[in-house]
Design a protein around this motif. Sequence first.
Motif, PDB file in Angstrom:
ATOM      1  N   THR A 110       0.879  -1.443   0.074  1.00 55.22           N
ATOM      2  CA  THR A 110      -0.130  -0.169   0.104  1.00 55.22           C
ATOM      3  C   THR A 110       0.840   1.350  -0.087  1.00 55.22           C
ATOM      4  O   THR A 110       0.568   2.149  -0.672  1.00 55.22           O
ATOM      5  N   ASN A 111       1.859   1.369   0.768  1.00 51.93           N
ATOM      6  CA  ASN A 111       2.801   2.319   1.139  1.00 51.93           C
ATOM      7  C   ASN A 111       3.664   2.497  -0.352  1.00 51.93           C
ATOM      8  O   ASN A 111       3.895   3.842  -0.851  1.00 51.93           O
ATOM      9  N   ALA A 112       4.011   1.333  -0.966  1.00 53.12           N
ATOM     10  CA  ALA A 112       4.756   1.730  -2.124  1.00 53.12           C
ATOM     11  C   ALA A 112       3.592   2.410  -3.386  1.00 53.12           C
ATOM     12  O   ALA A 112       4.244   3.197  -4.050  1.00 53.12           O
ATOM     13  N   ASN A 113       2.345   2.177  -3.327  1.00 57.57           N
ATOM     14  CA  ASN A 113       1.404   2.876  -4.216  1.00 57.57           C
ATOM     15  C   ASN A 113       1.273   4.456  -3.716  1.00 57.57           C
ATOM     16  O   ASN A 113       1.209   5.269  -4.671  1.00 57.57           O
ATOM     17  N   ALA A 114       1.196   4.587  -2.494  1.00 56.00           N
ATOM     18  CA  ALA A 114       1.265   5.768  -2.012  1.00 56.00           C
ATOM     19  C   ALA A 114       2.647   6.721  -2.384  1.00 56.00           C
ATOM     20  O   ALA A 114       2.255   8.025  -2.952  1.00 56.00           O
ATOM     21  N   VAL A 115       3.655   6.047  -2.439  1.00 65.80           N
ATOM     22  CA  VAL A 115       4.821   6.817  -2.925  1.00 65.80           C
ATOM     23  C   VAL A 115       4.765   7.101  -4.332  1.00 65.80           C
ATOM     24  O   VAL A 115       5.300   8.204  -4.783  1.00 65.80           O
ATOM     25  N   ALA A 116       4.478   6.090  -5.125  1.00 68.78           N
ATOM     26  CA  ALA A 116       4.246   6.249  -6.492  1.00 68.78           C
ATOM     27  C   ALA A 116       3.195   7.339  -6.982  1.00 68.78           C
ATOM     28  O   ALA A 116       3.663   8.241  -7.663  1.00 68.78           O
ATOM     29  N   HIS A 117       2.276   7.347  -6.111  1.00 69.93           N
ATOM     30  CA  HIS A 117       1.279   8.465  -6.271  1.00 69.93           C
ATOM     31  C   HIS A 117       2.008   9.854  -5.996  1.00 69.93           C
ATOM     32  O   HIS A 117       1.607  10.831  -6.718  1.00 69.93           O
ATOM     33  N   LEU A 118       2.725   9.966  -5.169  1.00 69.46           N
ATOM     34  CA  LEU A 118       3.388  11.303  -4.766  1.00 69.46           C
ATOM     35  C   LEU A 118       4.131  11.409  -6.077  1.00 69.46           C
ATOM     36  O   LEU A 118       4.534  12.727  -6.387  1.00 69.46           O
ATOM     37  N   GLU A 119       5.059  10.706  -6.426  1.00 74.51           N
ATOM     38  CA  GLU A 119       5.975  10.725  -7.715  1.00 74.51           C
ATOM     39  C   GLU A 119       5.006  11.172  -8.832  1.00 74.51           C
ATOM     40  O   GLU A 119       5.443  12.049  -9.588  1.00 74.51           O
ATOM     41  N   ASP A 120       4.013  10.831  -9.219  1.00 77.26           N
ATOM     42  CA  ASP A 120       3.386  11.128 -10.099  1.00 77.26           C
ATOM     43  C   ASP A 120       2.758  12.510 -10.154  1.00 77.26           C
ATOM     44  O   ASP A 120       2.560  13.025 -11.251  1.00 77.26           O
ATOM     45  N   THR A 121       2.706  13.231  -8.987  1.00 75.89           N
ATOM     46  CA  THR A 121       2.156  14.382  -8.842  1.00 75.89           C
ATOM     47  C   THR A 121       3.463  15.351  -8.640  1.00 75.89           C
ATOM     48  O   THR A 121       3.480  16.584  -8.348  1.00 75.89           O
ATOM     49  N   GLY A 122       4.603  14.729  -8.925  1.00 75.18           N
ATOM     50  CA  GLY A 122       5.923  15.490  -9.050  1.00 75.18           C
ATOM     51  C   GLY A 122       6.698  15.740  -7.646  1.00 75.18           C
ATOM     52  O   GLY A 122       7.596  16.502  -7.512  1.00 75.18           O
ATOM     53  N   THR A 123       6.454  14.701  -6.706  1.00 75.86           N
ATOM     54  CA  THR A 123       6.867  15.174  -5.333  1.00 75.86           C
ATOM     55  C   THR A 123       7.757  13.676  -4.979  1.00 75.86           C
ATOM     56  O   THR A 123       7.046  12.573  -4.822  1.00 75.86           O
ATOM     57  N   SER A 124       8.985  13.809  -4.722  1.00 77.66           N
ATOM     58  CA  SER A 124       9.781  12.484  -4.342  1.00 77.66           C
ATOM     59  C   SER A 124       9.380  12.382  -2.837  1.00 77.66           C
ATOM     60  O   SER A 124       8.817  13.001  -2.292  1.00 77.66           O
ATOM     61  N   PHE A 125       9.621  11.075  -2.537  1.00 75.78           N
ATOM     62  CA  PHE A 125       9.058  10.633  -1.133  1.00 75.78           C
ATOM     63  C   PHE A 125      10.162  11.350  -0.259  1.00 75.78           C
ATOM     64  O   PHE A 125       9.933  11.700   0.782  1.00 75.78           O
ATOM     65  N   ALA A 126      11.408  11.722  -0.714  1.00 74.45           N
ATOM     66  CA  ALA A 126      12.429  12.256   0.107  1.00 74.45           C
ATOM     67  C   ALA A 126      12.072  13.891   0.382  1.00 74.45           C
ATOM     68  O   ALA A 126      11.888  14.230   1.643  1.00 74.45           O
ATOM     69  N   THR A 127      11.437  14.511  -0.606  1.00 73.25           N
ATOM     70  CA  THR A 127      10.955  15.897  -0.622  1.00 73.25           C
ATOM     71  C   THR A 127       9.785  15.777   0.649  1.00 73.25           C
ATOM     72  O   THR A 127       9.499  16.739   1.513  1.00 73.25           O
ATOM     73  N   TYR A 128       8.887  14.934   0.351  1.00 69.05           N
ATOM     74  CA  TYR A 128       7.607  14.658   1.131  1.00 69.05           C
ATOM     75  C   TYR A 128       8.011  14.567   2.658  1.00 69.05           C
ATOM     76  O   TYR A 128       7.395  15.142   3.537  1.00 69.05           O
TER      77      TYR A 128
END
Length: 198
Positions: A110-128
Amino acid sequence: MGETGRTSRRDAALRRCSWATGPDEAMRQYHDTEWGTPNHDSRSLFELLSLELMQSGLSWQTVLHKRPAFIKAFHNFDVHTVMDMDSHIDLLLLDAGIIRNRRKIQAIITNANAVAHLEDTGTSFATYVWQFVDGKPITNHFPDHSQSPCRTPLSDKMSKRMKEDGFSFVGPVVAYSFMEAAGLVNDHETACFRHQEL
């Protein structure tokens, strides 16, 4: 005396956090090189989050010794591979090398999907992740690790936001452990050599 002998003597003389002073070399190595070190690598942060949620209710030592098996089972925590692993859950539950807990395994996916969704919106997990501390680590000053909190108002806030953004198994306690591991918070004991280095 050879280089190894000098290194071992120097290593033995180092003052560490109380939880890393035992005979377990893996724990010392993790303490000395990784725990509390500011981490800005999205893949590595996803791995740490996954391991921290796996630790819930268990000892970190248990998780750390199973880490190589976790890395293999979850394809080096590559987000785009893990996000499609729903059909692998039953197989993962047969893997004695990892912690076989369906809810936790599902949470990693589930969390991998959340991270991928962030990336799709232009935000890296690190930035988040680093936005929660405004990009700068928080340094605490605890003489003994037992004095450090299990959760804080900031980890409450982080947990709430992560749940809103689709993450799972990220309660305030898991969130705070993750913050410590990833270096958002420096909770090394004040006398520990790493406290000063960081």
